[in-house]
Design an enzyme around this catalytic site. Sequence first.
Site, PDB file in Angstrom:
ATOM      1  N   LEU A   1       0.861  -1.175   0.000  1.00 20.68           N
ATOM      2  CA  LEU A   1       0.000   0.000   0.000  1.00 20.68           C
ATOM      3  C   LEU A   1       0.897   1.223   0.000  1.00 20.68           C
ATOM      4  O   LEU A   1       1.992   1.202   0.576  1.00 20.68           O
ATOM      5  CB  LEU A   1      -0.891   0.038   1.247  1.00 20.68           C
ATOM      6  CG  LEU A   1      -2.027  -0.977   1.381  1.00 20.68           C
ATOM      7  CD1 LEU A   1      -2.720  -0.792   2.726  1.00 20.68           C
ATOM      8  CD2 LEU A   1      -3.030  -0.831   0.251  1.00 20.68           C
ATOM      9  N   ASP A   2       0.441   2.306  -0.627  1.00 21.18           N
ATOM     10  CA  ASP A   2       1.190   3.548  -0.564  1.00 21.18           C
ATOM     11  C   ASP A   2       1.310   4.003   0.884  1.00 21.18           C
ATOM     12  O   ASP A   2       0.460   3.704   1.725  1.00 21.18           O
ATOM     13  CB  ASP A   2       0.493   4.647  -1.373  1.00 21.18           C
ATOM     14  CG  ASP A   2       0.466   4.350  -2.862  1.00 21.18           C
ATOM     15  OD1 ASP A   2       1.318   3.574  -3.323  1.00 21.18           O
ATOM     16  OD2 ASP A   2      -0.413   4.896  -3.554  1.00 21.18           O
ATOM     17  N   ARG A   3       2.335   4.761   1.161  1.00 24.05           N
ATOM     18  CA  ARG A   3       2.593   5.214   2.532  1.00 24.05           C
ATOM     19  C   ARG A   3       1.391   5.941   3.142  1.00 24.05           C
ATOM     20  O   ARG A   3       1.049   5.731   4.311  1.00 24.05           O
ATOM     21  CB  ARG A   3       3.819   6.132   2.532  1.00 24.05           C
ATOM     22  CG  ARG A   3       4.186   6.669   3.910  1.00 24.05           C
ATOM     23  CD  ARG A   3       5.416   7.544   3.817  1.00 24.05           C
ATOM     24  NE  ARG A   3       5.800   8.053   5.126  1.00 24.05           N
ATOM     25  CZ  ARG A   3       6.860   8.813   5.340  1.00 24.05           C
ATOM     26  NH1 ARG A   3       7.651   9.146   4.326  1.00 24.05           N
ATOM     27  NH2 ARG A   3       7.142   9.242   6.555  1.00 24.05           N
TER      28      ARG A   3
END
Length: 318
Positions: A147-149
């Site tokens: 997942l993106d940060r």
Amino acid sequence: MVKTQATPVPNAVRFVEIDADSAGQRLDNYLLRELKGVPKTRIYRGLRKGEFRINKGRVKAEYRLVAGDVLRVPPLHQPEPGAPVVVPGYWAGEIQSRIVFEDAGLLVINKPSGLAVHGGSGLNFGLIECLRQLRPQDRYLELVHRLDRDTSGLILVARKPAVLRELHRQLRGDGVDKRYVALVAGRWPRERRMVEAPLQKNVVQSGERMVRVAKEGKASVTGFQVLEQFHRATLVEARPYTGRTHQIRVHARFAGHPILGDDKYMDDACAELARSLGVGRLFLHARSLTFTLPGAGQLRLEAPLDKDLETILENARK
């Protein structure tokens, strides 16, 4: 290559000559990448105080480096290469409280926004490093997907190689159903249920990773469904049928409705709308996962919206 000492000496000022490969990058991005192990807050504090200088002069974080610039680096403590990662107690406690599911082969975490899934690119640690420190008895912990940060929500972590292989097999096909919730700008048309546009990774001059719609990109498909409409925004459910980097974010912008709080892909008008609604982070949350777990059958797991996102929706309804 950076012209500097191979092993930085603690408590000593260093001077680094910027080479052509690093030219054009923002100073803060360059420092975050090169000063691995130095806390991000320490780097930005040094920038505000003028401890980092270019050609003996004070510069701002957004300064673009030029080949031949001489960068002054103040005395900083950096961990020795290979030293064990020390995870702050805050993240350790936060992750422990966000375990959604656990069995002998799998952990499922409701990842908080602001925590990367792994260290690197200027980050000393991420979710996987936190878990390995929290659970030293687990000899095997590997991310199943990413997942993106700034995206919150469900993420799978394998505790056995066989589980990792099986879930990767399902991800390559259509065995894993992922559903996200996003707040986008404007009124998304209810009849627009699918966005199909090829995506291509594109590293811009500053070194920041971006993705764009391009004919030569990889085939990418995202399903969208309207959940709730507000005066100037829409809550949508997004289902990625392919797994490209930043796929939901770029497809939403391509459709004319950027996700609020998306610093990479929203325009100034969307940024103003986000501020008016109190959006201080990317409003994208991995809400549910459905997949088959060996030995347990089909699982459907859900993670409710974080309180800050629920507050934003209350603001939108008003």
